[in-house]
Scaffold this motif. Structure first.
Motif, PDB file in Angstrom:
ATOM      1  N   VAL B 128     -10.134  37.218  10.885  1.00 51.28           N
ATOM      2  CA  VAL B 128      -8.716  37.440  11.145  1.00 51.28           C
ATOM      3  C   VAL B 128      -8.426  37.077  12.596  1.00 51.28           C
ATOM      4  O   VAL B 128      -9.110  37.544  13.501  1.00 51.28           O
ATOM      5  CB  VAL B 128      -8.327  38.913  10.883  1.00 51.28           C
ATOM      6  N   TYR B 129      -7.430  36.235  12.786  1.00 54.74           N
ATOM      7  CA  TYR B 129      -7.093  35.805  14.136  1.00 54.74           C
ATOM      8  C   TYR B 129      -6.475  36.948  14.939  1.00 54.74           C
ATOM      9  O   TYR B 129      -5.502  37.562  14.499  1.00 54.74           O
ATOM     10  CB  TYR B 129      -6.103  34.634  14.092  1.00 54.74           C
ATOM     11  N   GLU B 130      -7.041  37.206  16.089  1.00 55.97           N
ATOM     12  CA  GLU B 130      -6.446  38.195  16.993  1.00 55.97           C
ATOM     13  C   GLU B 130      -6.546  37.659  18.410  1.00 55.97           C
ATOM     14  O   GLU B 130      -7.622  37.252  18.837  1.00 55.97           O
ATOM     15  CB  GLU B 130      -7.199  39.529  16.909  1.00 55.97           C
ATOM     16  N   PRO B 131      -5.434  37.664  19.120  1.00 51.90           N
ATOM     17  CA  PRO B 131      -5.460  37.151  20.490  1.00 51.90           C
ATOM     18  C   PRO B 131      -6.396  37.969  21.364  1.00 51.90           C
ATOM     19  O   PRO B 131      -6.407  39.197  21.278  1.00 51.90           O
ATOM     20  CB  PRO B 131      -4.003  37.299  20.963  1.00 51.90           C
ATOM     21  N   SER B 132      -7.198  37.276  22.185  1.00 52.49           N
ATOM     22  CA  SER B 132      -8.050  38.012  23.122  1.00 52.49           C
ATOM     23  C   SER B 132      -8.269  37.173  24.377  1.00 52.49           C
ATOM     24  O   SER B 132      -8.071  35.958  24.367  1.00 52.49           O
ATOM     25  CB  SER B 132      -9.393  38.351  22.459  1.00 52.49           C
ATOM     26  N   GLY B 133      -8.649  37.847  25.427  1.00 52.54           N
ATOM     27  CA  GLY B 133      -8.929  37.168  26.694  1.00 52.54           C
ATOM     28  C   GLY B 133      -7.665  36.879  27.475  1.00 52.54           C
ATOM     29  O   GLY B 133      -6.554  37.244  27.077  1.00 52.54           O
ATOM     30  N   ALA B 137      -6.191  33.904  23.381  1.00 53.45           N
ATOM     31  CA  ALA B 137      -6.641  32.873  22.441  1.00 53.45           C
ATOM     32  C   ALA B 137      -7.159  33.508  21.161  1.00 53.45           C
ATOM     33  O   ALA B 137      -7.809  34.561  21.187  1.00 53.45           O
ATOM     34  CB  ALA B 137      -7.724  32.018  23.088  1.00 53.45           C
ATOM     35  N   VAL B 138      -6.895  32.871  20.027  1.00 51.83           N
ATOM     36  CA  VAL B 138      -7.381  33.389  18.751  1.00 51.83           C
ATOM     37  C   VAL B 138      -8.702  32.747  18.337  1.00 51.83           C
ATOM     38  O   VAL B 138      -9.316  33.160  17.359  1.00 51.83           O
ATOM     39  CB  VAL B 138      -6.328  33.214  17.625  1.00 51.83           C
ATOM     40  N   MET B 139      -9.129  31.735  19.073  1.00 47.07           N
ATOM     41  CA  MET B 139     -10.444  31.111  18.855  1.00 47.07           C
ATOM     42  C   MET B 139     -10.800  30.387  20.151  1.00 47.07           C
ATOM     43  O   MET B 139      -9.928  30.185  20.999  1.00 47.07           O
ATOM     44  CB  MET B 139     -10.407  30.141  17.671  1.00 47.07           C
ATOM     45  N   PRO B 140     -12.080  30.016  20.339  1.00 50.61           N
ATOM     46  CA  PRO B 140     -12.437  29.292  21.572  1.00 50.61           C
ATOM     47  C   PRO B 140     -11.625  28.005  21.686  1.00 50.61           C
ATOM     48  O   PRO B 140     -11.427  27.304  20.687  1.00 50.61           O
ATOM     49  CB  PRO B 140     -13.925  28.990  21.395  1.00 50.61           C
ATOM     50  N   ILE B 141     -11.148  27.723  22.868  1.00 45.67           N
ATOM     51  CA  ILE B 141     -10.263  26.566  23.044  1.00 45.67           C
ATOM     52  C   ILE B 141     -11.010  25.290  23.413  1.00 45.67           C
ATOM     53  O   ILE B 141     -10.432  24.211  23.397  1.00 45.67           O
ATOM     54  CB  ILE B 141      -9.166  26.844  24.094  1.00 45.67           C
ATOM     55  N   ASP B 142     -12.312  25.392  23.754  1.00 50.64           N
ATOM     56  CA  ASP B 142     -13.085  24.196  24.118  1.00 50.64           C
ATOM     57  C   ASP B 142     -13.064  23.197  22.963  1.00 50.64           C
ATOM     58  O   ASP B 142     -13.442  23.527  21.844  1.00 50.64           O
ATOM     59  CB  ASP B 142     -14.531  24.579  24.446  1.00 50.64           C
TER      60      ASP B 142
END
Ligand SMILES: [Zn+2]
Lengths: 142, 400
Positions: B128-133, B137-142
């Motif tokens: 489940v997507y949850e914003p963090s950091g 971000a809901v997933m690593p942005i690299d």
């Protein structure tokens, strides 16, 4: 939304931005925190300004259009990332540097020119188990 | 006025892969080699600084003491990205300049094995997507919002220079790697000692355009160490020790000052320019005086832009500088005659000490087949993303 726009339309509960500085809706755009003292712009949560140390910020909408400052065509990446992809730094028309990928362009150096005009676009980058779609942004040639 | 500091002894292990030794073995070999080279013992040391990045919490300095002598002196374990070794060196230099030590030992070590690509973390699957950091971000942005991979970040730094200056492109970057691979064939301590043609370099697998595989430094293992001595103690040393010692004319560490684009694309230029300028002022040495330079060529694109950042070429002239062969070992300013990180290897914590070893060895006239004849002043540069930049300028003893 870009051409990969969701089949769900823009229902608020089923789409979530990849990062919180991407604002979705009818006109998806980036929102920066602008230092109330010196005008330096930052993305993401801030404690104080890296330029002047001031602690107050105002949200500002960042221009959707800009030029390509630099890029790399990346062939080696984490397993879940499709390669090759074009990583880029774009300078928007209002002078804000943004990192993202170039989209809707061939990953071929002869097709990419430094200084080329680009525009923000969005696309669905993944779907979670609840059917919620993550929306990412990139820059496409104008 | 703080006293001058000299390199009294120095040693490095060959860089490469050491499956049968651990980092303590490598650091110990470098430390004992440097002590022997300087004609001193661990009991003479007043301070020890040890740099390692990937084992930063291992108490590496104390582990070395357990092997070579637990004399109770203060140990500073340091970690500062690719500037880790230079930071260890500078820690000892500062202690001597401050008058708290007469003699000190600086060690840099890394055991990386075959780590593969140095990149952002692998992506974790989330249900489940949850914003963090800090970016929510809901997933690593690299890989989605640009790249965190080292070949890519430094490729972009090079392409930014190409954007601003004429005569810089894929071929100029490739020529840097051609030079360093050619230089490495004379250095028995280099991890790779093989020459490649420009065509082979440009045709090797693309990692991050314009950096191909042969334009990227390998991972590896190794260690280097220096024994440093202050001026007062130096005056009491034997003639032979004094004549082989190398004077540290400048020692500078900088971080990246704010620039508008810095949060998006690490700025590896401004802090290098600032460090170089401070080092030239401290030493009274001008770029044209340099007999040789060891600079941080983690990728070929990086070396090219540092020609300009270190003032080795005319402003904007790095493309022409490599085109006319200026940084080759028989050129105007020999750069990375060791083979550089691209061929010599880049065990991260060791690099900033190994560069000083290389320059010092030439200034002593002891570099064997790769000796730059008549070398009397040299510069060692490292940069770690985050960022930190170390610059040291060294001069020949002048005592015979
Ligand atoms: Zn500010």
């Amino acid at each position: 939304m870009g051409q990969q726009s969701s089949r769900w339309g823009n229902l608020p509960d089923v789409q979530i931005p990849l990062v919180d500085y991407l604002v979705l809706g009818d006109e998806p755009h980036l929102q920066a925190n602008e230092c109330a003292n010196c005008g330096a712009r930052f993305f993401g949560r801030r404690n104080a300004c890296a330029h002047c140390g001031h602690r107050e910020f105002n949200p500002v909408r960042v221009s959707d259009t800009g030029t390509l400052r630099t890029f790399s065509i990346v062939y080696r990446a984490a397993p879940t990332i499709p390669t090759p992809y074009v990583s880029a730094i774009v300078v928007t028309d209002d002078g804000t540097s943004v990192r993202s990928n170039l989209i809707n362009i061939e990953p071929d150096p002869s097709k990419i020119s430094l200084g080329m005009k680009v525009k923000l676009d969005t696309y669905v980058v993944g779907t979670d188990d609840d059917g919620q779609e993550a929306v990412a942004f990139g820059y496409a040639p104008v | 006025m703080a006293q001058d500091v000299w390199v009294l002894g120095t040693h490095m292990t060959a860089f490469g892969r050491y499956p049968d030794q651990d980092a303590v073995d490598l650091a110990t070999n470098a430390a004992l080699g440097a002590l022997d080279d300087g004609g001193v013992a661990i009991s003479d040391m007043d301070i020890l600084a040890c740099g390692t990045l990937f084992q930063a919490n291992a108490g590496m300095g104390q582990q070395v003491q357990k092997q070579i002598g637990q004399t109770g002196i203060p140990v500073y374990n340091v970690s500062n990205a690719c500037a880790t070794g230079a930071t260890a060196l500078r820690t000892v230099i500062m202690a001597i300049r401050a008058g708290e030590a007469d003699l000190g030992l600086a060690i840099g070590v890394e055991q990386m094995g075959k780590m593969g690509l140095l990149a952002g973390g692998a992506r974790k699957e989330k249900n489940v997507y949850e914003p963090s950091g800090r970016y929510g971000a809901v997933m690593p942005i690299d890989g989605i919002l640009g790249t965190d991979t080292m070949p890519g970040v430094f490729a972009q730094a090079g392409m930014e220079y190409a954007n601003d200056n004429d005569g810089v492109g894929f071929e100029q970057f490739a020529k840097v790697a051609q030079k360093n691979h050619a230089h490495s064939t004379l250095n028995p301590l280099a991890q790779y000692q093989k020459e490649f043609s420009l065509e082979e370099i440009m045709g090797s697998p693309m990692q991050s355009y314009p950096n191909t595989l042969l334009m990227c430094c390998p991972t590896g293992d190794g260690a280097a160490a220096c024994v440093l001595v202050g001026e007062e103690r130096f005056a009491t040393l034997s003639r032979e020790q004094q004549s082989r010692a190398v004077k540290i004319s400048a020692s500078v560490l900088t971080t990246d000052p704010y620039v508008e684009s810095g949060a998006m694309q690490p700025d590896v230029n401004t802090l290098t320019r600032n460090a170089a300028q401070a080092a030239y002022e401290q030493s009274g040495v001008a770029p044209g005086d340099l007999s040789l330079v060891e600079l941080h060529d983690c990728f070929a694109t990086a070396e090219l832009i540092h020609y300009d950042n270190l003032g080795l070429c005319e402003p904007g002239g790095a493309g022409d500088f490599i085109d006319r062969g200026a940084p080759w070992r028989d050129g105007e300013t020999p750069v990375n005659v060791s083979g550089g990180l691209i061929s010599k290897g880049h065990p991260i914590g060791a690099t900033g000490v190994a560069n000083v070893y290389e320059v010092a060895t030439h200034l002593r006239g002891e570099a064997g087949d790769r000796q730059i004849e008549g070398a009397n002043v040299g510069l060692a540069h490292v940069i770690g993303l985050g960022s930190s930049c170390g610059v040291h300028i060294l001069e020949k003893s002048g005592i015979s």
